[in-house]
Design an enzyme around this catalytic site. Structure first.
Site, PDB file in Angstrom:
ATOM      1  N   LYS A  33       0.949  -1.242  -0.148  1.00 16.85           N
ATOM      2  CA  LYS A  33       0.038   0.097  -0.007  1.00 16.85           C
ATOM      3  C   LYS A  33       0.810   1.188   0.115  1.00 16.85           C
ATOM      4  O   LYS A  33       2.005   1.104   0.312  1.00 16.85           O
ATOM      5  CB  LYS A  33      -0.777  -0.005   1.054  1.00 16.85           C
ATOM      6  N   TYR A 242      15.292  30.155   9.682  1.00 10.76           N
ATOM      7  CA  TYR A 242      13.938  30.780  10.132  1.00 10.76           C
ATOM      8  C   TYR A 242      13.969  30.851  11.713  1.00 10.76           C
ATOM      9  O   TYR A 242      14.472  29.697  12.336  1.00 10.76           O
ATOM     10  CB  TYR A 242      12.972  30.333   9.430  1.00 10.76           C
TER      11      TYR A 242
HETATM   12  C1  LIG Z   1      -0.485  -1.920   6.741  1.00 10.78           C
HETATM   13  C2  LIG Z   1      -1.122  -3.215   7.110  1.00 10.78           C
HETATM   14  C3  LIG Z   1      -0.225  -4.250   7.247  1.00 10.78           C
HETATM   15  C4  LIG Z   1       1.365  -4.359   7.101  1.00 10.78           C
HETATM   16  O1  LIG Z   1       1.687  -3.977   8.592  1.00 10.78           O
HETATM   17  P1  LIG Z   1       3.165  -3.605   8.935  1.00 10.78           P
HETATM   18  O2  LIG Z   1       3.323  -3.315  10.217  1.00 10.78           O
HETATM   19  O3  LIG Z   1       3.804  -2.747   8.039  1.00 10.78           O
HETATM   20  O4  LIG Z   1       3.928  -5.060   8.490  1.00 10.78           O
HETATM   21  C5  LIG Z   1      -1.098  -5.554   7.514  1.00 10.78           C
HETATM   22  N1  LIG Z   1      -2.112  -5.664   7.435  1.00 10.78           N
HETATM   23  C6  LIG Z   1      -3.138  -4.442   7.618  1.00 10.78           C
HETATM   24  C7  LIG Z   1      -4.511  -4.489   7.881  1.00 10.78           C
HETATM   25  C8  LIG Z   1      -2.474  -3.318   7.483  1.00 10.78           C
HETATM   26  O5  LIG Z   1      -3.176  -2.056   7.483  1.00 10.78           O
END
Ligand SMILES: *Cc1c(COP(=O)(O)O)cnc(C)c1O
Length: 345
Positions: A33, A242
């Site tokens: 993702k 800044y």
């Molecule tokens: C993002 C996510 C994962 C992966 O999690 P990590 O901690 O990055 O390994 C797995 N399952 C769901 C439902 C997620 O939202």
């Protein structure tokens, strides 16, 4: 050229996949993702597919466009947000598998795409996505009759092995799914490390693949080198940046480098993060601005051409700690302006 160089090591990505896969006796999928945690979903997915991943996970159906194009047909793509209004054409045309989160989503999916594969997401206490036990009891028989391809839930505290929530969620997931003849998945990166009880039929790591905690033995996947635009000498007492938040307490040399918060070097790193020149740490001084960062290079023997924010001396999690955040946020904030180099592919 003043853009920073982001180097993505595909050999390390593949090695992290294989290492996590070896820790389980079951299938390992890959969470890609948010554009492959910021590294580029196309190149990430192809590398992981070559390393053996057959099941991929994304957050939103739209993310399936680039992912399906990279993978071609034949790999399963699961969508955590399930089947949202308007998703049916994407789900059908890209052959996505929505993880249905509610009775509304189940109804929507069965009406729009009655024969199309789907999965079920259950809530075991995180209270974010998925059906709670009472909803699941109400629809389980109908849903199971349509043969879901996966049932999953998600752990809220798996990066803390001693947290009682882990065992609580494991127990609840078992009670909600024992005796059901559908493949099950509970573990992300943290859940893999909790041990075999958490692995079920499929694990779905994300951050560990990309070199982040809680997978402490991960190989670093990203390196970020930022060019120096100019270096100047300051007298004792001069100020930088800044708000004048930094003041020299000795005659100093300050390098101005070409990245800023618009590139994901978040402003919370102001006066706190460290850049590296080889083995020598160089403190980030003053406020991070949109395109520029100032660094104290007084202790170097020479004026540097380039300073390294992510690399062998410093992981995404170490940078994150300095900024009061987590490696996930550093990775997914990496900007679009960098020149991206792929190695180890
Ligand atoms: C993002 C996510 C994962 C992966 O999690 P990590 O901690 O990055 O390994 C797995 N399952 C769901 C439902 C997620 O939202």
């Amino acid at each position: 050229m003043s853009t920073g160089h982001l180097t993505i090591n595909l050999a390390a990505l593949a090695a992290n996949f294989r290492n996590l896969d070896r820790q389980t006796g079951v299938e390992t999928g890959a969470v890609v993702k948010a554009d492959g945690y910021g590294l580029g979903v196309g190149v990430v997915a192809k590398t992981l597919a070559k390393a053996g991943a057959r099941k991929f996970f994304i957050a939103q159906a739209e993310e399936g466009v680039a992912l399906r194009e990279a993978l071609g047909p034949g790999h399963d793509i699961f969508v955590f947000s399930g089947h949202m209004e308007g998703d049916a054409p994407l789900i059908r045309d890209l052959d996505l598998t929505p993880m249905l989160n509610s009775i509304d989503q189940i109804t929507r999916h069965f009406e729009a795409l009655p024969e199309h594969p789907f999965g079920i997401q259950l809530d075991t206490g995180m209270n974010r996505l998925g059906m709670e036990w009472s909803e699941w009891v109400a629809v389980a028989e109908i849903a199971l009759a349509q043969r879901p391809t996966l049932i999953m839930s998600h752990l809220a505290c798996s990066d803390e092995p001693d947290h009682p929530m882990n065992a609580y969620q494991l127990n609840l997931f078992r009670r909600m799914t024992d005796g059901i003849d559908v493949p099950r998945s509970l573990a992300a990166t943290g859940g893999i490390l909790l041990g075999q009880d958490y692995h079920f039929d499929l694990c779905r790591p994300g951050v560990g693949l990309y070199g982040g905690l809680p997978f402490g033995r991960a190989q670093p996947v990203v390196r970020l080198d930022i060019p120096v635009i100019q270096t100047r000498a300051l007298d004792d007492g001069e100020v930088v940046g800044y708000g004048n938040t930094w003041q020299a307490e000795r005659p100093s040399r300050v390098a101005t480098i070409s990245a800023g918060y618009a590139d994901g070097v978040i402003r919370a790193m102001s006066d706190r993060a460290t850049l590296w020149h080889g083995q020598v740490p160089c403190p980030l001084i003053g406020r991070v601005s949109m395109d520029l960062i100032t660094v104290d290079v007084t202790d170097l023997d020479e004026d540097p051409q380039v300073l390294t924010l992510l690399g062998p001396q410093q992981t995404v999690d170490e940078v994150a700690r300095a900024a009061g955040t987590i490696g996930y946020e550093i990775l997914t904030s990496l900007g679009n302006r960098y020149t991206r180099r792929i190695t180890g592919g």
